[in-house]
Write an enzyme that holds these catalytic residues in place. Structure first.
Site, PDB file in Angstrom:
ATOM      1  N   HIS A   1       0.833  -1.217   0.000  1.00  0.00           N
ATOM      2  CA  HIS A   1       0.000   0.000   0.000  1.00  0.00           C
ATOM      3  C   HIS A   1       0.862   1.258   0.000  1.00  0.00           C
ATOM      4  O   HIS A   1       0.452   2.295   0.524  1.00  0.00           O
ATOM      5  CB  HIS A   1      -0.938   0.050   1.220  1.00  0.00           C
ATOM      6  CG  HIS A   1      -1.671  -1.232   1.490  1.00  0.00           C
ATOM      7  ND1 HIS A   1      -2.923  -1.491   0.974  1.00  0.00           N
ATOM      8  CD2 HIS A   1      -1.304  -2.331   2.192  1.00  0.00           C
ATOM      9  CE1 HIS A   1      -3.316  -2.700   1.373  1.00  0.00           C
ATOM     10  NE2 HIS A   1      -2.341  -3.240   2.105  1.00  0.00           N
TER      11      HIS A   1
ATOM     12  N   SER B   1      14.744  20.775 -17.666  1.00  0.00           N
ATOM     13  CA  SER B   1      13.537  21.547 -17.929  1.00  0.00           C
ATOM     14  C   SER B   1      13.923  22.800 -18.703  1.00  0.00           C
ATOM     15  O   SER B   1      14.997  23.367 -18.492  1.00  0.00           O
ATOM     16  CB  SER B   1      12.892  21.941 -16.595  1.00  0.00           C
ATOM     17  OG  SER B   1      12.108  23.097 -16.750  1.00  0.00           O
TER      18      SER B   1
ATOM     19  N   LYS C   1      16.166  21.439 -12.602  1.00  0.00           N
ATOM     20  CA  LYS C   1      15.484  20.157 -12.786  1.00  0.00           C
ATOM     21  C   LYS C   1      16.322  19.094 -13.469  1.00  0.00           C
ATOM     22  O   LYS C   1      17.081  19.354 -14.387  1.00  0.00           O
ATOM     23  CB  LYS C   1      14.195  20.343 -13.627  1.00  0.00           C
ATOM     24  CG  LYS C   1      13.088  21.094 -12.948  1.00  0.00           C
ATOM     25  CD  LYS C   1      12.501  20.405 -11.725  1.00  0.00           C
ATOM     26  CE  LYS C   1      11.764  19.131 -12.057  1.00  0.00           C
ATOM     27  NZ  LYS C   1      10.545  19.401 -12.846  1.00  0.00           N
TER      28      LYS C   1
ATOM     29  N   GLU D   1       9.433   7.629 -17.362  1.00  0.00           N
ATOM     30  CA  GLU D   1       8.091   8.200 -17.585  1.00  0.00           C
ATOM     31  C   GLU D   1       7.566   7.826 -18.964  1.00  0.00           C
ATOM     32  O   GLU D   1       6.397   7.460 -19.130  1.00  0.00           O
ATOM     33  CB  GLU D   1       8.134   9.728 -17.459  1.00  0.00           C
ATOM     34  CG  GLU D   1       8.283  10.207 -16.035  1.00  0.00           C
ATOM     35  CD  GLU D   1       8.465  11.720 -15.963  1.00  0.00           C
ATOM     36  OE1 GLU D   1       7.730  12.349 -15.204  1.00  0.00           O
ATOM     37  OE2 GLU D   1       9.346  12.270 -16.652  1.00  0.00           O
TER      38      GLU D   1
END
Ligand code: ARG
Length: 467
Positions: A164, A285, A291, A298
């Site tokens: 979980h 970025s 970043k 992804e």
């Protein structure tokens, strides 16, 4: 206004037509822009078929030589990019056959004896997918090796295991890596199994009913390295189970990659900081200079949609199709090609990324020190002192509540404090409350104790020929 060609005669099937095909129809029905990918399989199939025709008196030796040489030449031109594909000839099969006939004349026109495009396309697709199974199996071996290497490198280092998404029990990092080794191992088995079912030749099923010519299907099957021939011509002309099965296997692989990607994304966040992805596999970025984004995992996670979509396309395509061949089936190739491309590229890049991955072991170890992560061990300790498990669960639950209130860990309590919850608790309890002790107590088969994980690593290394 749709413009019409004068007659259908330039088509290989044009004989019964008096009017030409509308160009809108030619454009709509053409598949050459994607099925050209099958060219080498189409040519291999045609060569084997021609050899069989010659052996059975349907081609002279001279005609066979003309056909084989003509096909080889076409193959080289396609490979070099000099072959001109004609969309009005619909697909790869007719582009090759028509060109052959134009070049070598009547011998070329005999090639299609005893076969139809229906069994021809099934053959080409199976030959193609058989190769793709082999290539994906190799890629799966590669990614499994990467997990074993990580496991070996971090053997002995610990991390929290989660259920979980909550800290549950401490485990070996290597154990987590070997979980993926198992998942991709099942994928491998599925591909091996799928290849077995692919490997029966449909050629000679002809349009749907078989052939009246003296063909030898077994000979062609043998020449093309099949395990045998398919048993029913009607089944063979319309069967795409193998494509669905293959794409379903691809879907499972991409799902596994996606779960791994998800872990890499949050493990590499500042909140977790469990792993560092090498700069080579990250991007920045355009606006935020600080970043470093995990775009590779992804994208792999995102690409699952494509593969699942391909599987859905195929399933929907076949649902409700009557036997045998229906033109709908031409829609089977693009989704399969896309699944092959996506899964192959994802496996390749993920394997490279894993080879460059580093675990922040200090940070992971610290994460095992909090959250009363050895509470189950305390319950097991009580069970070994003959306390029924459900009672033990309640006792430990109360001890955990006490720790939460005191803002400390179970191991920080004194024996006296612990004994308030159960009189059977004595000072040997601290052995099971330590994170190391907890991990190494899990000696059940498949558990995370160091000797179990070491055994698992060894067997994986042997399986992959690494030792
Ligand atoms: N391009 C077709 C396909 O991919 C080949 C088979 C065509 N057969 C036919 N009877 N029209 O399915």
């Amino acid at each position: 206004m749709t413009d019409m060609k004068k007659s259908g005669s330039e088509k290989l099937w044009g004989g019964r037509f008096t009017e030409g095909t509308a160009s809108s129809v030619e454009a709509f029905t053409a598949s050459i822009h994607y099925d050209s990918r099958l060219y080498s399989y189409d040519i291999a199939g045609s060569k084997a078929h021609a050899a069989m025709l010659a052996d059975n008196g349907m081609l002279t030796r001279k005609e066979l030589t003309l056909i084989v040489d003509g096909l080889s030449q076409i193959e080289q031109e396609i490979a070099r990019g000099t072959f001109v594909f004609r969309p009005e000839l619909e697909d790869i099969h007719m582009n090759i056959e028509k060109t052959l006939i134009e070049r070598i004349g009547p011998a070329g026109a005999r090639l299609h004896s005893g076969r139809s495009r229906n069994d021809q396309v099934a053959l080409d697709f199976k030959l193609y997918l058989r190769d793709q199974c082999d290539q994906i199996i190799d890629l799966l071996d590669g990614i499994r090796r990467a997990f074993v290497e990580l496991g070996r490198k971090y053997l002995g280092n610990l991390m929290p295991g989660y259920t979980h998404m909550q800290r549950a029990q401490p485990v070996q990092i290597a154990h987590h890596m070997l979980a993926y080794y198992e998942m991709f191992g099942r994928d491998c088995e599925r591909m091996i199994d799928c290849r077995k079912r692919i490997n029966y030749s449909p050629l000679g099923s002809a349009a749907l009913a078989g052939s009246g010519l003296p063909i030898d299907r077994e000979q062609v099957a043998q020449a093309l390295d099949f395990d045998g021939v398919t048993a029913n011509s009607m089944d063979s002309a319309g069967d795409r189970d193998f494509a669905i099965e293959f794409t379903s296997n691809c879907t499972m692989i991409q799902l596994h990659l996606s779960r791994l990607s998800e872990e890499l994304v949050y493990w590499s966040s500042q909140e977790f900081d469990f792993v560092t992805l090498s700069d080579k596999f990250c991007t920045g970025s355009s606006i935020m200079p600080q970043k470093k984004n995990p775009d590779i995992p992804e994208l792999i996670r995102g690409k699952s949609g494509r593969v699942v979509g391909s599987l859905m396309t195929l399933i929907t395509l076949v649902k409700g199709l009557p036997l045998t061949y229906n033109r709908d089936l031409q829609e089977d190739k693009e989704p399969v090609f896309d699944a092959v491309d996506t899964v192959s590229a994802s496996l390749t890049i993920m394997t490279e990324l894993l080879a460059d991955l580093s675990f922040n072991t200090k940070r992971m170890d610290e994460a095992t020190q909090t959250g009363c992560i050895t509470a189950t061990d305390l319950a097991d300790y009580l069970v070994l002192q003959n306390v029924p498990f459900r009672d033990a669960h309640g006792i430990v639950g109360r001890a955990v509540a006490y720790c939460l209130n005191k803002q400390c860990e179970l191991g920080d309590l004194s024996v006296q404090e612990l004994a308030q919850f159960s009189p059977v608790i004595t000072k040997d309890v601290f052995e099971v409350l330590s994170v190391e002790g907890s991990v190494n107590s899990r000696i059940s088969t498949g558990g995370t104790a160091i000797q179990r994980v070491e055994e698992a690593l060894l067997s994986a290394e042997k399986q992959l020929g690494m030792r």
